[in-house]
Design an enzyme around this catalytic site. Structure first.
Site, mmCIF file in Angstrom:
data_model
loop_
_atom_site.group_PDB
_atom_site.id
_atom_site.type_symbol
_atom_site.label_atom_id
_atom_site.label_comp_id
_atom_site.label_asym_id
_atom_site.label_seq_id
_atom_site.Cartn_x
_atom_site.Cartn_y
_atom_site.Cartn_z
ATOM 1 N N GLY A 162 -27.408 8.983 13.020
ATOM 2 C CA GLY A 162 -28.738 9.438 13.407
ATOM 3 C C GLY A 162 -28.920 9.368 14.905
ATOM 4 N N GLY A 163 -30.162 9.199 15.342
ATOM 5 C CA GLY A 163 -30.491 9.187 16.756
ATOM 6 C C GLY A 163 -30.354 7.805 17.372
ATOM 7 N N TRP A 208 -30.624 14.204 8.580
ATOM 8 C CA TRP A 208 -31.060 15.428 7.910
ATOM 9 C C TRP A 208 -30.202 16.644 8.217
ATOM 10 C CZ3 TRP A 208 -31.944 18.423 12.094
ATOM 11 C CH2 TRP A 208 -32.481 17.846 13.241
ATOM 12 N N ASN A 209 -29.313 16.566 9.192
ATOM 13 C CA ASN A 209 -28.628 17.794 9.600
ATOM 14 C C ASN A 209 -27.450 18.170 8.700
ATOM 15 O OD1 ASN A 209 -27.497 15.428 10.865
ATOM 16 N ND2 ASN A 209 -26.183 16.783 12.050
ATOM 17 N N GLU A 258 -29.670 15.084 24.917
ATOM 18 C CA GLU A 258 -29.368 15.822 23.693
ATOM 19 C C GLU A 258 -30.597 16.600 23.215
ATOM 20 O OE1 GLU A 258 -26.941 14.968 19.622
ATOM 21 O OE2 GLU A 258 -28.596 13.604 20.063
ATOM 22 N N CYS A 274 -24.067 16.702 15.742
ATOM 23 C CA CYS A 274 -23.835 15.645 16.722
ATOM 24 C C CYS A 274 -22.734 16.019 17.703
ATOM 25 C CB CYS A 274 -23.498 14.338 16.021
ATOM 26 S SG CYS A 274 -22.161 14.455 14.824
ATOM 27 N N GLU A 318 -22.825 6.292 14.230
ATOM 28 C CA GLU A 318 -22.359 7.634 14.592
ATOM 29 C C GLU A 318 -23.597 8.381 15.064
ATOM 30 O OE1 GLU A 318 -21.713 11.116 15.148
ATOM 31 O OE2 GLU A 318 -21.736 11.433 12.979
ATOM 32 N N LEU A 319 -23.714 8.533 16.387
ATOM 33 C CA LEU A 319 -24.954 9.028 16.970
ATOM 34 C C LEU A 319 -24.760 10.436 17.543
ATOM 35 C CD1 LEU A 319 -25.968 5.645 18.661
ATOM 36 C CD2 LEU A 319 -26.389 6.421 16.317
ATOM 37 N N LYS A 331 -29.782 5.378 1.946
ATOM 38 C CA LYS A 331 -31.103 5.927 2.270
ATOM 39 C C LYS A 331 -30.910 7.246 3.005
ATOM 40 C CE LYS A 331 -35.093 5.885 5.158
ATOM 41 N NZ LYS A 331 -34.879 7.334 5.371
#
Length: 494
Positions: free
Chosen positions: A231-232, A154-155, A386, A287, A253-254, A178
């Site tokens: 995401g997380g 969402w960022n 984080e 991130c 990619e976290l 998605k």
């Protein structure tokens, strides 16, 4: 649910209602109020989208299209994005609260990602192998993998989608995306340009909904051959487990807990601005956020004065206003998460220098003040975990060796910033800091030409650059027997 704009899903070139018939509200973080309705997908919709993508990959004009023709489509898509950049920027700000001036700048630059991969599309080549058998001619080629499942956060919905979409299409794959349930609207507006650019139906499909009902069946689907997730780390664990069902190639990619290091010979004004940009840009919801500032003890007081003075003047407010410098957090749950960490920071002995609460003059929306904590070391949870918000942890250091150890004392390994005049030291430290991206005397610079990715809890695989093409292709090796001699013994390996 009110008289809101309603978005359906995009599958096989058509706008389709969810099989459940259900929709959910998307909230404007600047007001805290819903503004549109998003289709609530489920496993039935997932299967429909993946089957459409698979059919297009194997039996359509897309499958027969030359790489050069695919490049032309990507270039046209970039041109259309440039035309509609301002419109899409407004949807992005409305849905996730980022500054409109930041999103306009970002959307005006993002066509470059499609132009870059349009140019690479017909340069995806293999090689002739100098094989050690005289009667064999051997060569390799790189081929598309198949159906790609892309899960985006969402960022930065569009930017992080394009990092996956552009190379996936350049390589000849089809894709099912998605987006986050919090920020689906801007992608659904963008996908209209896919059709206008001339991509065949089924090449790009958009599924909306929640992780358990859409994300899980998508990443588990037997026809999915590649998963690209941003995401997380907790969600990433589910993705990796799901990939055991289809043996998909996976990239993650976290997050990060990135160090921003300032040495005694740095330009302090520039370093201070870099630290501010690294943690308060995008309200810290990045991130690569430089959430740990390591300042050399000899310049600590001087640079802290510059930082605190500028942070105290950051204008927090309506992201649609041109003079706003920091907008809201994207979701209420993220705002509450930041408050939790600030409370922990106080309990664990951190010294609150600035901020630490919701702005009193902003009663609606998910706003939080730019916050600074001083810490004696790198051991508190707020310094190690984080936060994903506008919270800076500041830690002093004495020596180069010490700061490298401090910087690497984390489970993450995504980004780092180094502020220094001594070029030899810059290269030494950049080499030893464990991070997939190192910025020297700058921060948060991006380009389609440069790879992005990390290690540890920051994930694996790379997005951006030529390396991304390798992530979306697989190698085929072809052996050609050039001998005219009869094969004598079929039971001996040649």
């Amino acid at each position: 649910m009110g008289n809101f704009k309603k978005y359906n899903m995009y599958i096989n070139g058509q706008w389709v209602e969810p099989s459940s018939g259900e929709y959910f509200e998307s909230v404007n973080p600047a007001t805290g109020k819903p503004w549109c309705l998003i289709a609530r997908g489920n496993e039935v919709d997932v299967d429909r989208a993946v089957l459409a993508a698979h059919h297009t990959f194997t039996n359509s004009d897309w499958a027969d299209m030359s790489y050069t023709e695919r490049g032309h489509l990507l270039r046209k898509l970039g041109d259309l994005l440039a035309v509609h950049a301002d419109e899409l920027a407004q949807y992005e700000t409305l849905d996730n609260g980022k500054l409109i001036r930041e999103m306009r700048g970002q959307l005006n630059y993002l066509p470059e990602f499609f132009y870059y991969y349009a140019g690479l599309a017909d340069k995806i080549h293999g090689e002739t192998l100098p094989i050690d058998k005289k009667d064999m001619f051997v060569f390799s080629s790189r081929e598309p993998i198949g159906v790609v499942a892309a899960i985006t956060p969402w960022n930065s919905p569009l930017y992080l989608t394009f990092l996956k979409l552009a190379p996936a299409l350049a390589a000849g794959n089809t894709i099912v995306i998605k987006p986050s349930e919090y920020t689906s609207a801007s992608l659904l507006e963008f996908v209209k340009l896919i059709e206008e650019a001339g991509f065949p139906p089924g090449v790009v499909n958009i599924l909306t909904g929640f992780g358990d009902s859409v994300g899980s069946p998508l990443t588990s689907h037997p026809l999915v051959k590649r998963i690209a997730f941003t995401g997380g780390s907790e969600s990433a664990k589910h993705v990796v487990r799901n990939s055991a069902n289809n043996f998909s190639k996976v990239s993650l990619e976290l997050g990060g807990k990135s160090p921003n290091i300032v040495f005694e010979d740095a330009n302090l004004e520039n370093a201070a601005m870099g630290i501010i940009a690294g943690i308060y840009g995008a309200s810290g919801q990045s991130c690569v956020a430089g959430s740990r500032a390591f300042l050399h003890e000899s310049i600590y007081d001087k640079i802290m004065k510059i930082i605190v003075d500028r942070v105290s003047r950051i204008k927090v407010g309506d992201p649609m206003s041109q003079d706003t410098e920091m907008g809201p957090l994207a979701t209420l749950s993220q705002l509450e998460n930041v408050e939790k960490y600030v409370s922990l920071g106080k309990q664990e002995g951190g010294r609150l220098i600035h901020g630490g609460k919701r702005p009193e003059y902003l009663t609606d929306g998910f706003y939080y003040e730019p916050t600074i904590f001083e810490h004696p070391d790198n051991e508190s949870r707020i310094s190690r975990e984080e936060v994903f918000g506008p919270v800076l942890s500041v830690i002093p250091f004495k020596t180069e060796e010490e700061v490298i150890k401090l910087a690497n004392s984390t489970d993450y390994g995504l980004a780092a910033g180094i502020w220094v005049s001594d070029i030899a030291k810059a290269h030494r430290v950049a080499k030893r800091v464990r991070a997939g991206i190192v910025w020297i005397n700058t921060y948060r610079s991006v380009s389609p030409i440069a790879p992005i990715g990390g290690s540890g809890l920051s994930g694996y695989g790379r997005e951006g650059g030529i390396e991304a093409i390798y992530e979306y292709t697989q190698t085929k090796t072809v052996w050609v027997n050039t001998s005219s001699e009869k094969i004598q013994d079929p039971f001996i390996m040649r």
